[in-house]
Design an enzyme around this catalytic site. Structure first.
Site, mmCIF file in Angstrom:
data_model
loop_
_atom_site.group_PDB
_atom_site.id
_atom_site.type_symbol
_atom_site.label_atom_id
_atom_site.label_comp_id
_atom_site.label_asym_id
_atom_site.label_seq_id
_atom_site.Cartn_x
_atom_site.Cartn_y
_atom_site.Cartn_z
ATOM 1 N N CYS A 2 0.726 -0.892 -0.100
ATOM 2 C CA CYS A 2 -0.104 -0.130 -0.051
ATOM 3 C C CYS A 2 1.013 1.065 0.241
ATOM 4 O O CYS A 2 1.769 1.787 0.696
ATOM 5 C CB CYS A 2 -1.147 0.577 0.908
ATOM 6 S SG CYS A 2 -1.579 -1.114 1.106
ATOM 7 N N ARG A 27 4.251 -0.744 -4.977
ATOM 8 C CA ARG A 27 3.361 -1.209 -3.486
ATOM 9 C C ARG A 27 2.613 -1.475 -3.335
ATOM 10 O O ARG A 27 2.317 -2.346 -2.230
ATOM 11 C CB ARG A 27 3.624 -0.014 -2.246
ATOM 12 C CG ARG A 27 4.699 1.145 -2.223
ATOM 13 C CD ARG A 27 5.001 2.140 -1.366
ATOM 14 N NE ARG A 27 4.745 1.868 0.442
ATOM 15 C CZ ARG A 27 5.349 1.916 0.845
ATOM 16 N NH1 ARG A 27 7.035 2.260 0.452
ATOM 17 N NH2 ARG A 27 5.283 1.588 1.958
ATOM 18 N N TRP A 74 -2.483 -2.624 -1.750
ATOM 19 C CA TRP A 74 -1.877 -4.554 -1.914
ATOM 20 C C TRP A 74 -2.425 -4.721 -0.360
ATOM 21 O O TRP A 74 -3.156 -5.162 0.776
ATOM 22 C CB TRP A 74 -0.781 -4.588 -1.794
ATOM 23 C CG TRP A 74 -0.137 -5.705 -1.655
ATOM 24 C CD1 TRP A 74 0.038 -6.491 -2.146
ATOM 25 C CD2 TRP A 74 -0.448 -6.509 -0.146
ATOM 26 N NE1 TRP A 74 0.702 -8.059 -2.244
ATOM 27 C CE2 TRP A 74 0.376 -8.170 -0.709
ATOM 28 C CE3 TRP A 74 -0.256 -6.433 0.812
ATOM 29 C CZ2 TRP A 74 0.788 -9.659 -0.180
ATOM 30 C CZ3 TRP A 74 -0.015 -7.609 1.618
ATOM 31 C CH2 TRP A 74 0.264 -9.228 0.850
ATOM 32 N N ASN A 98 -1.857 2.352 5.245
ATOM 33 C CA ASN A 98 -1.078 1.307 4.755
ATOM 34 C C ASN A 98 -0.858 0.550 6.059
ATOM 35 O O ASN A 98 -0.353 1.397 7.138
ATOM 36 C CB ASN A 98 0.233 1.995 3.998
ATOM 37 C CG ASN A 98 1.337 1.207 4.244
ATOM 38 O OD1 ASN A 98 1.981 -0.052 3.779
ATOM 39 N ND2 ASN A 98 2.415 1.718 4.126
ATOM 40 N N GLY A 99 -1.175 -0.290 6.382
ATOM 41 C CA GLY A 99 -0.953 -1.398 7.489
ATOM 42 C C GLY A 99 -2.167 -1.852 7.617
ATOM 43 O O GLY A 99 -2.733 -2.611 6.697
ATOM 44 N N GLU A 478 17.914 -17.923 -5.578
ATOM 45 C CA GLU A 478 17.145 -16.271 -5.548
ATOM 46 C C GLU A 478 16.922 -16.162 -7.532
ATOM 47 O O GLU A 478 15.947 -15.966 -8.029
ATOM 48 C CB GLU A 478 18.596 -15.577 -6.142
ATOM 49 C CG GLU A 478 18.201 -14.243 -6.679
ATOM 50 C CD GLU A 478 17.676 -13.680 -6.150
ATOM 51 O OE1 GLU A 478 16.662 -13.657 -4.785
ATOM 52 O OE2 GLU A 478 17.026 -12.810 -6.799
ATOM 53 N N LYS A 482 13.114 -15.911 -8.684
ATOM 54 C CA LYS A 482 13.021 -14.912 -9.583
ATOM 55 C C LYS A 482 11.659 -14.923 -10.911
ATOM 56 O O LYS A 482 11.001 -14.957 -10.748
ATOM 57 C CB LYS A 482 13.934 -14.227 -10.510
ATOM 58 C CG LYS A 482 15.388 -13.813 -10.071
ATOM 59 C CD LYS A 482 15.065 -12.063 -9.793
ATOM 60 C CE LYS A 482 13.617 -11.389 -8.464
ATOM 61 N NZ LYS A 482 14.408 -11.395 -7.017
ATOM 62 N N GLU A 485 8.828 -16.150 -9.074
ATOM 63 C CA GLU A 485 7.382 -14.908 -8.873
ATOM 64 C C GLU A 485 7.061 -13.861 -10.051
ATOM 65 O O GLU A 485 5.794 -13.147 -10.273
ATOM 66 C CB GLU A 485 7.972 -13.474 -8.239
ATOM 67 C CG GLU A 485 9.645 -13.074 -8.308
ATOM 68 C CD GLU A 485 9.590 -12.658 -6.830
ATOM 69 O OE1 GLU A 485 9.556 -11.784 -6.308
ATOM 70 O OE2 GLU A 485 10.699 -12.491 -6.614
ATOM 71 N N HIS A 501 18.232 -36.836 -1.853
ATOM 72 C CA HIS A 501 17.686 -37.329 -1.336
ATOM 73 C C HIS A 501 16.015 -37.028 -1.258
ATOM 74 O O HIS A 501 15.167 -36.740 0.128
ATOM 75 C CB HIS A 501 18.229 -36.434 0.166
ATOM 76 C CG HIS A 501 19.039 -37.001 0.319
ATOM 77 N ND1 HIS A 501 19.696 -38.130 1.225
ATOM 78 C CD2 HIS A 501 20.881 -36.083 0.389
ATOM 79 C CE1 HIS A 501 21.208 -38.160 1.285
ATOM 80 N NE2 HIS A 501 22.198 -37.021 0.512
ATOM 81 N N LYS A 601 6.335 -4.307 -4.084
ATOM 82 C CA LYS A 601 7.552 -4.720 -3.038
ATOM 83 C C LYS A 601 7.944 -4.745 -2.118
ATOM 84 O O LYS A 601 9.169 -4.972 -1.307
ATOM 85 C CB LYS A 601 8.079 -3.138 -4.169
ATOM 86 C CG LYS A 601 9.795 -3.637 -4.822
ATOM 87 C CD LYS A 601 10.087 -2.738 -5.278
ATOM 88 C CE LYS A 601 11.713 -3.137 -5.028
ATOM 89 N NZ LYS A 601 12.143 -4.295 -5.949
HETATM 90 C C1 G6P Z 1 9.718 -8.334 -0.749
HETATM 91 C C2 G6P Z 1 10.006 -8.390 -2.748
HETATM 92 C C3 G6P Z 1 11.103 -8.466 -2.848
HETATM 93 C C4 G6P Z 1 12.165 -8.254 -1.595
HETATM 94 C C5 G6P Z 1 11.591 -8.852 0.283
HETATM 95 C C6 G6P Z 1 12.416 -7.806 1.280
HETATM 96 O O1 G6P Z 1 9.290 -9.657 -1.197
HETATM 97 O O2 G6P Z 1 9.189 -8.864 -3.682
HETATM 98 O O3 G6P Z 1 12.133 -7.672 -3.542
HETATM 99 O O4 G6P Z 1 13.556 -8.910 -1.433
HETATM 100 O O5 G6P Z 1 10.404 -8.092 -0.035
HETATM 101 O O6 G6P Z 1 12.163 -6.703 0.785
HETATM 102 P P1 G6P Z 1 13.817 -5.210 1.420
HETATM 103 O O7 G6P Z 1 12.571 -4.292 0.754
HETATM 104 O O8 G6P Z 1 13.498 -6.022 2.904
HETATM 105 O O9 G6P Z 1 14.654 -5.909 0.902
#
Ligand code: G6P
Length: 606
Positions: A2, A27, A74, A98-99, A478, A482, A485, A501, A601
């Site tokens: 948000c 956001r 969001w 937001n929250g 990672e 990627k 997501e 395993h 994000k």
């Molecule tokens: C969300 C984002 C990720 C990010 C994570 C942590 O899940 O989509 O891309 O790695 O938050 O965010 P930060 O701002 O703490 O790196």
């Protein structure tokens, strides 16, 4: 998670709010809305889905007013419908939030008992109802807000406008960030400095418990005790142009291609290229006494932390562990005074990482590796190492990750030097290898076309595996993150040695397996695991250098040829092909690369 924005000034506010919401859309993009005060009445336009829907709605139903608030959502409580979209309002007050208001059920029951009826399923709607209730009892808007804030439990950043007092915006912070922007004859509120980048560069961040009264002439900020306080005004480095896509199709694509530049910038800040030494003057002297390092983060930043663990152990010879912030904070981990907690975060605001920082600092020194200047973690940690990625807009993190790695690599060398476990020659060798990263990254980016071609083979996959050992295991995780997501393909990462395993049972000819295997000390081991997977019909895509590719022969179905490099820097380099593979697969699948479904994000809720 948000984004909120507020404006009071002398210009038509709705278009300016829309400009801010565009910058805040990363956001959340489940719905968006704007409210203004016009002729003593609250005007509101809201729309489900992306901001573009709100823009269309505003074009066909323009709203006027010099005072306004806006929101991009969001969803936490209630589906992403127009009814649940913010601003929530009564005839007296409109609110964006937001929250999470944790005690909203009890408040809702109480207000329903008093005759208030609710339209939405959100936790937020209790806020305008409570304010209205207190206004009806005769309180001023300011007092009504203060009374309301005293009733709320949870984490929130809120902005209010009032039908009867055009020109007044009130903002309040308890958890998620809220910035005040200073203009000439106009004032702004925003979830971050980026939201206000088109309006002003003069920003002050509210502290937890603060609330602020904005009028076109200025702002009065009060703390939780009601005392007027001054919060430092900083010059934000963000300008409007910095958040443009330029000639790229997506922010993610642009951010992938920015990596040689921003990693170079980050390394320049921390490495003295003349004598190949580390310059981290921000680091307190206590470093040499640290006996254990705990790296804590969420999402992609956690994987950077995992690489950091390997580096700290091998380079600085200090015991290190990486933890997921949402696990760490509730596990009641034992805090050793000689320990150091390192939190890693692009935004510097992620709720779980911030809570972990607050937990650790009770007994330990804390270090924040953060991208956004002025963010909460930078203000609360004992020391800060900035990553110099610039604004990252794509929800899937790319350049923030590699600049985190660059910073952690330098930190590991600094720690090794401070602890006396690496000598001048070793320090110089490691620094020299790091300075080669930007050039090698530029070379790797030339593989873009080849990646696009490979993505054709991946786009129809239902499941994928990523395997690697050591730091390449962290990179495999990672890479899988990627891929899932942004392309929505189910991708799992395994330590290559774990394959047998369990996950080996998943392998058939429909499962692509991405093997990350630079020709380092672990190469032969990973190569055996690759053979085991190939023997079961798995479609192998090997990411390695010429030496590795030659050693494996024609077993893989495809290879991605990486430059040969010092093993210390391979995590920084191998990040790029996994980002590019995910990006091109998503583009081919036609998913929304910059704003993948269900994600946001900046995660400022637990
Ligand atoms: C969300 C984002 C990720 C990010 C994570 C942590 O899940 O989509 O891309 O790695 O938050 O965010 P930060 O701002 O703490 O790196």
């Amino acid at each position: 998670m948000c984004g909120i924005i507020g404006i009071t000034g002398s210009k038509d506010a709705a278009p300016l709010i829309l400009g801010g919401l565009k910058r805040l859309e990363y956001r959340g993009y489940d719905s968006a809305g704007i409210a203004t005060i016009d002729g003593g009445k609250i005007q509101r336009v809201r729309a489900e889905g992306k901001l573009i829907n709100l823009e269309k709605a505003i074009t066909s139903n323009p709203i006027k007013g010099l005072t306004a608030i806006g929101h991009t959502r969001w969803a936490t409580h209630g589906s992403p419908s127009e009814t649940n979209a913010h601003p929530h309002a009564t005839e007296k007050v409109a609110v964006v939030h937001n929250g999470i208001i944790e005690n909203f059920r009890a408040l809702r029951l109480e207000l329903e008992g008093l005759g208030y009826s609710f339209c939405s399923r959100t936790d937020t709607e209790v806020v305008p109802m409570l304010v209205t209730h207190y206004l009806k009892e005769g309180l001023s808007p300011q007092d009504a807000v203060v009374m309301t804030l005293s009733r709320l439990h949870g984490a929130f950043a809120l902005a209010f406008i009032f039908a009867d007092i055009p020109g007044l915006v009130i903002g309040a912070r308890n958890g998620p960030p809220l910035a005040v922007g200073y203009g000439k004859g106009e004032m702004f509120l925003g979830s971050d400095a980026i939201a206000l980048a088109h309006l002003t560069s003069r920003i002050a961040y509210l502290e937890d418990g603060d609330w602020a009264e904005l009028t076109p002439g200025g702002v009065t900020i009060r703390d939780a005790a009601g005392q007027v306080v001054a919060r430092p005004i900083i010059e934000s480095a963000y300008s409007g142009s910095m958040v443009a896509k330029d000639s790229y199709q997506h922010f993610m694509e642009k951010e992938i291609h920015e990596q040689p530049g921003v990693v170079g910038e980050t390394l320049k800040m921390y490495i003295n290229a003349v004598d190949l030494s580390i310059n981290m003057s921000e680091l307190p002297i206590f470093l040499r006494d640290v006996e254990r390092v705990q790296l804590i983060a969420c999402g992609t930043a956690y994987y950077a932390g995992l690489v950091g663990k390997y580096w700290l152990e091998t380079v600085a010879k200090v015991p290190a562990d990486a933890d997921i912030a949402s696990e760490y904070r509730y596990r009641a981990p034992l805090l050793d005074k000689k320990g150091l907690a390192v939190v890693i975060s692009q935004s510097g605001e992620t709720a779980d990482t911030l809570a972990a920082l607050r937990y650790a600092r009770q007994a330990q020194p804390t270090l924040a590796v953060v991208n956004v200047p002025g963010s909460t973690m930078t203000r609360e940690a004992s020391a800060v190492l900035y990553t110099y990625a610039g604004p990252e807009i794509g929800v899937a993190s790319t350049k923030a990750f590699t600049t985190q790695l660059a910073t952690l690599a330098c930190f590991s060398v600094a720690m090794g030097v401070a602890r006396g476990v690496i000598d001048g020659t070793q320090r110089q060798e490691l620094c020299k290898s790091l300075l080669e990263v930007p050039g090698l990254m530029s070379e790797i980016l030339k593989l873009d076309r080849a990646m696009q071609a490979l993505a054709h083979n991946l786009m129809h996959a239902r499941d994928m595996l990523y395997i690697g050992r050591g730091t390449s295991f962290a990179l495999a995780m990672e890479g899988a993150l990627k891929m899932k997501e942004i392309s929505y393909i189910h991708a799992e990462a395994y330590a290559a040695g774990e394959l047998k395993h369990g996950p080996i049972a998943l392998i058939d000819e429909d499962v692509p397996i991405i093997v990350l295997a630079p020709s380092d000390a672990l190469f032969d081991k990973t190569a055996s695991n690759l053979q085991e997977a190939a023997a079961r019909g798995g479609k192998i895509i090997l990411i390695s250098d010429q030496k590795g590719i030659d050693a494996i022969g024609d077993v893989p179905n495809a290879v991605i040829k990486m430059p040969e490099a010092h093993p210390f820097i391979t995590p920084l380099l191998y990040a790029l092909p996994v980002q590019m593979l995910a990006y091109h697969t998503a583009v081919l699948k036609g998913t929304d690369v910059d704003q993948p479904r269900n994600l946001a994000k900046s995660v400022t809720v637990e």
